[in-house]
Design an enzyme around this catalytic site. Structure first.
Site, PDB file in Angstrom:
ATOM      1  N   SER A  87       0.877  -1.393   0.079  1.00 58.33           N
ATOM      2  CA  SER A  87       0.498   0.097   0.077  1.00 58.33           C
ATOM      3  C   SER A  87       0.650   1.368  -0.253  1.00 58.33           C
ATOM      4  CB  SER A  87      -0.923   0.290   1.219  1.00 58.33           C
ATOM      5  OG  SER A  87      -1.677   0.895   1.094  1.00 58.33           O
ATOM      6  N   TYR A 123      -3.671  -0.757  10.437  1.00 59.65           N
ATOM      7  CA  TYR A 123      -3.826  -0.724   8.870  1.00 59.65           C
ATOM      8  C   TYR A 123      -1.718  -0.433   7.954  1.00 59.65           C
ATOM      9  CZ  TYR A 123      -4.903  -1.086   3.081  1.00 59.65           C
ATOM     10  OH  TYR A 123      -5.273  -1.122   2.225  1.00 59.65           O
TER      11      TYR A 123
HETATM   12  P1  NAD Z   1     -11.556  -5.437  -1.539  1.00 59.19           P
HETATM   13  O1  NAD Z   1     -12.947  -4.775   0.143  1.00 59.19           O
HETATM   14  O2  NAD Z   1     -12.766  -5.094  -2.207  1.00 59.19           O
HETATM   15  O3  NAD Z   1     -10.904  -6.407  -1.820  1.00 59.19           O
HETATM   16  C1  NAD Z   1     -10.698  -7.187   0.032  1.00 59.19           C
HETATM   17  C2  NAD Z   1     -10.853  -8.530  -0.054  1.00 59.19           C
HETATM   18  O4  NAD Z   1     -10.293  -9.760   0.955  1.00 59.19           O
HETATM   19  C3  NAD Z   1     -12.174  -8.939  -0.342  1.00 59.19           C
HETATM   20  O5  NAD Z   1     -11.704  -9.958  -0.867  1.00 59.19           O
HETATM   21  C4  NAD Z   1     -12.471  -9.493   0.187  1.00 59.19           C
HETATM   22  O6  NAD Z   1     -13.246 -10.920   0.477  1.00 59.19           O
HETATM   23  C5  NAD Z   1     -11.530 -10.292   1.031  1.00 59.19           C
HETATM   24  N1  NAD Z   1     -10.927 -10.593   2.495  1.00 59.19           N
HETATM   25  C6  NAD Z   1     -10.722  -9.561   3.914  1.00 59.19           C
HETATM   26  N2  NAD Z   1     -10.982 -10.288   4.194  1.00 59.19           N
HETATM   27  C7  NAD Z   1     -10.991 -12.290   4.111  1.00 59.19           C
HETATM   28  C8  NAD Z   1     -10.468 -12.807   4.699  1.00 59.19           C
HETATM   29  N3  NAD Z   1     -11.049 -12.738   6.396  1.00 59.19           N
HETATM   30  N4  NAD Z   1     -10.798 -13.810   4.456  1.00 59.19           N
HETATM   31  C9  NAD Z   1     -10.390 -14.051   3.073  1.00 59.19           C
HETATM   32  N5  NAD Z   1     -10.301 -12.971   2.800  1.00 59.19           N
HETATM   33  C10 NAD Z   1     -11.037 -11.228   2.929  1.00 59.19           C
HETATM   34  O7  NAD Z   1     -10.968  -4.144  -1.097  1.00 59.19           O
HETATM   35  P2  NAD Z   1      -9.521  -3.954  -2.602  1.00 59.19           P
HETATM   36  O8  NAD Z   1      -9.360  -2.541  -2.465  1.00 59.19           O
HETATM   37  O9  NAD Z   1      -9.708  -4.977  -3.417  1.00 59.19           O
HETATM   38  O10 NAD Z   1      -8.238  -4.336  -1.225  1.00 59.19           O
HETATM   39  C11 NAD Z   1      -7.341  -5.921  -1.459  1.00 59.19           C
HETATM   40  C12 NAD Z   1      -6.371  -5.246  -1.094  1.00 59.19           C
HETATM   41  O11 NAD Z   1      -5.427  -4.129  -1.824  1.00 59.19           O
HETATM   42  C13 NAD Z   1      -6.006  -5.730   0.096  1.00 59.19           C
HETATM   43  O12 NAD Z   1      -4.881  -6.362   0.885  1.00 59.19           O
HETATM   44  C14 NAD Z   1      -5.998  -3.701   0.504  1.00 59.19           C
HETATM   45  O13 NAD Z   1      -5.693  -3.699   1.871  1.00 59.19           O
HETATM   46  C15 NAD Z   1      -4.951  -3.983  -0.786  1.00 59.19           C
HETATM   47  N6  NAD Z   1      -5.209  -1.906  -1.076  1.00 59.19           N
HETATM   48  C16 NAD Z   1      -6.149  -1.661  -1.437  1.00 59.19           C
HETATM   49  C17 NAD Z   1      -5.820  -0.129  -2.183  1.00 59.19           C
HETATM   50  C18 NAD Z   1      -7.599   0.379  -2.278  1.00 59.19           C
HETATM   51  O14 NAD Z   1      -6.698   2.233  -3.091  1.00 59.19           O
HETATM   52  N7  NAD Z   1      -8.157  -0.416  -3.146  1.00 59.19           N
HETATM   53  C19 NAD Z   1      -4.806   0.420  -1.834  1.00 59.19           C
HETATM   54  C20 NAD Z   1      -3.393  -0.013  -1.667  1.00 59.19           C
HETATM   55  C21 NAD Z   1      -3.668  -1.491  -1.335  1.00 59.19           C
END
Ligand code: NAD
Length: 253
Positions: free
Chosen positions: A145, A158
């Site tokens: 991130s 986080y």
């Molecule tokens: P999202 O919430 O759409 O997806 C998160 C995914 O993780 C979902 O499929 C959810 O079901 C799964 N998940 C969460 N807890 C879980 C558990 N206990 N067991 C199994 N699966 C679980 O959000 P996203 O933005 O697609 O996030 C994906 C990754 O990217 C994450 O690690 C997030 O921290 C990271 N991220 C996102 C952003 C952003 O701007 N969206 C930026 C930096 C990093």
């Protein structure tokens, strides 16, 4: 994808949390490059499965809650039963909790660290052991991130978890590179998914963020596909311990 360097035909990737968001974008990108997908999810990944299978590759759905390390052995076992081996692991599942540091609860600390860091490490360990056992190459891609590089506000667990992901990516690379296992990370910038819904719905924070992104827009799940295919493929065989920002230029500011 025609370039042999990026071709993933016959490979299998385990991707955690790919029913939606960035995980879904990366699953579709890898499938387009010819890769079979094992989707590890708490919820039905029906939409992702449909998209992946439409590209002529296989999708195995495994239901698991990565809030604990209990399902890890079964994830590896089911993958090996169906595909023989896993070549690629994308540790994408992640959660975020927002509250002022002065009010932050132990529950919000533990919940986030368990999914974002503890399960990421122990699933990587199980995957690496399997690669070493079969004497094969392996590719681990961790999702980091901007808060692997910056402090952020109101997201203490986080920030701790994602700063930890950057460090662990380096540590695992240091220990496993000589065994033919590449460990790298992708650090997404501000992407339009569930994870950032609260920010995008806050007019003040949303304007502040958009003003700072040189590309002038939030990223999309598809924006991660190219970086994921690169780090999953032979094109990155000499890339170890790196965290690649896909951030519309955010860190350059
Ligand atoms: P999202 O919430 O759409 O997806 C998160 C995914 O993780 C979902 O499929 C959810 O079901 C799964 N998940 C969460 N807890 C879980 C558990 N206990 N067991 C199994 N699966 C679980 O959000 P996203 O933005 O697609 O996030 C994906 C990754 O990217 C994450 O690690 C997030 O921290 C990271 N991220 C996102 C952003 C952003 O701007 N969206 C930026 C930096 C990093």
């Amino acid at each position: 994808m025609s370039n042999a360097l990026f071709n993933l035909s016959g490979k299998t990737a385990i991707i955690t949390g790919c029913n939606t968001g960035l995980g879904q974008g990366m699953a579709l990108g890898l499938a387009e490059a010819g890769c079979n997908i094992v989707g590890v999810n708490r919820r039905s990944p029906a939409e992702t499965q449909q998209g992946v299978e439409a590209m002529g590759v296989q999708f195995l759905a495994i239901e698991a809650d990565l809030g604990s390390t209990t399902p890890i052995a079964e994830i590896m076992h089911k993958t090996e039963q169906q595909f023989g081996t896993a070549d690629i692991l994308i540790n994408n599942a992640g959660i975020i909790r927002r509250a002022d540091a002065l009010e932050f609860t132990e529950q919000d600390w533990d919940d986030v660290l368990d999914v974002n860091l503890k399960s990421l490490f122990f699933l990587s360990q199980a995957f690496a052991r399997a690669c070493i056992h079969r004497k094969g190459r392996g590719k681990i891609i961790n999702i980091a991130s901007m808060l692997s590089f910056q402090g952020g506000i109101r997201v203490p667990s986080y920030t701790a978890s994602k700063s930890g992901v950057l460090g662990l990516t380096r540590l695992m690379a240091n220990e496993w590179a000589h065994l033919g296992i590449n460990v790298n990370a992708i650090a997404p910038g501000y992407m339009a998914t569930n994870n950032t819904e609260a920010l995008r719905n806050d007019p003040e924070r949303s304007t502040e963020i958009l003003k700072r992104i040189p590309a002038g827009q939030w990223g999309s799940p598809e924006d991660l596909a190219g970086a994921a295919v690169f780090l999953a493929s032979n094109a990155s065989n000499y890339v170890h311990g790196h965290t690649l920002a896909v951030d519309g230029g955010w860190l350059a500011r």
